[in-house]
Design a protein around this motif. Structure first.
Motif, short mmCIF file in Angstrom:
data_model
loop_
_atom_site.label_atom_id
_atom_site.label_comp_id
_atom_site.label_asym_id
_atom_site.label_seq_id
_atom_site.Cartn_x
_atom_site.Cartn_y
_atom_site.Cartn_z
N HIS A 1 -11.08 1.88 6.91
CA HIS A 1 -11.02 0.61 7.62
C HIS A 1 -11.86 -0.43 6.90
CE1 HIS A 1 -11.18 -2.35 10.83
NE2 HIS A 1 -10.17 -1.70 11.38
N LEU A 2 -11.37 -1.64 6.88
CA LEU A 2 -12.02 -2.75 6.18
C LEU A 2 -13.44 -3.01 6.70
CD1 LEU A 2 -11.64 -4.90 4.01
CD2 LEU A 2 -10.66 -6.38 5.75
N LEU B 1 -9.79 -1.40 -4.71
CA LEU B 1 -9.17 -0.09 -4.88
C LEU B 1 -9.23 0.75 -3.60
CD1 LEU B 1 -10.38 0.86 -8.47
CD2 LEU B 1 -8.05 0.33 -7.73
N LEU B 2 -10.35 0.69 -2.90
CA LEU B 2 -10.47 1.47 -1.66
C LEU B 2 -9.51 0.97 -0.58
CD1 LEU B 2 -14.33 2.05 -1.49
CD2 LEU B 2 -12.54 3.76 -1.89
N LEU C 1 -16.07 -1.19 4.78
CA LEU C 1 -16.37 -1.81 3.49
C LEU C 1 -17.24 -3.05 3.66
CD1 LEU C 1 -12.90 -1.44 1.76
CD2 LEU C 1 -14.97 -0.11 1.35
N LEU C 2 -16.95 -3.85 4.67
CA LEU C 2 -17.78 -5.02 4.94
C LEU C 2 -19.21 -4.59 5.28
CD1 LEU C 2 -15.34 -7.22 7.04
CD2 LEU C 2 -16.18 -7.67 4.75
N GLY C 3 -19.35 -3.57 6.09
CA GLY C 3 -20.68 -3.05 6.43
C GLY C 3 -21.41 -2.52 5.21
N ALA C 4 -20.69 -1.79 4.35
CA ALA C 4 -21.31 -1.25 3.13
C ALA C 4 -21.75 -2.39 2.21
CB ALA C 4 -20.34 -0.32 2.41
#
Length: 193
Positions: free
Chosen positions: A176-177, A168-169, A180-183
């Motif tokens: 930036h992707l 969804l994000l 999300l990968l870091g999170a």
């Protein structure tokens, strides 16, 4: 694997090549059906590992097809035959898989891009481009489902929720992707998922 199996596999890869609309990753569901379910050349875990490794490594997504070819070639020879023979067959598997997928699509892409450049203002060309967008999205969602299933994401409620939140994000924000990968990495390191 017999010589006929190798020829059938090459034919399959050649025919599959022209279906890679949206990138090589869109071929994952059909490759899974053919290599894992139909022939049993590799396992679900090996398939998911090849995709995961290709996604984690820098470079093109088509790397997962090379890894699948390597795994099939390696498994085609019993370990008792020797590492050199297994390596040779793994290289053959890599060449069949990658060459089979790249050769026709490369030639078709070259021809089609030249033709589309000359006819880019035609209504049929514009309609085709707009009509292919939902097809590509659907195939990509199918690939995500297979990868998540192989990794056990959909069996774990927290991981499934995290995957859907990420979807969804990415879809609805300009985030930036890499954030999300870091999170996701941070959540995993903290033991939250």
């Amino acid at each position: 694997m017999s010589a006929m199996d190798w020829l059938h596999w090459l034919g399959f890869m050649l025919s599959l090549s022209v279906l890679a609309v949206g990138g090589a990753m869109t071929l994952a569901p059909e490759l899974h059906r053919y290599m894992v379910l139909e022939h049993g050349w590799i396992s679900d875990v090996q398939f998911a590992a090849a995709i995961t490794l290709a996604q984690a490594a820098p470079g093109p997504n088509v790397l997962f097809i090379a890894l699948l070819g390597w795994q099939v070639g390696w498994a085609a020879v019993p370990g008792a035959a020797g590492a050199w023979l297994q390596t040779a067959m793994a290289l053959l598997g890599l060449a069949v898989a990658l060459g089979g997928v790249l050769a026709p699509s490369t030639a078709l892409t070259y021809w089609a891009s030249r033709w589309l450049q000359r006819h880019r203002q035609h209504w049929a060309v514009q309609a085709f481009q707009k009509g292919m967008a939902p097809v590509v999205v659907g195939v990509m969602l199918s690939t995500a489902w297979l990868i998540g299933q192989g990794a056990g994401v959909w069996a774990d409620t927290k991981l499934a929720a995290l995957a859907l939140l990420s979807l969804l994000l990415v879809w609805r924000t300009q985030l930036h992707l890499l954030w999300l990968l870091g999170a996701g990495a941070f959540a995993g390191a903290m033991g939250w998922v």
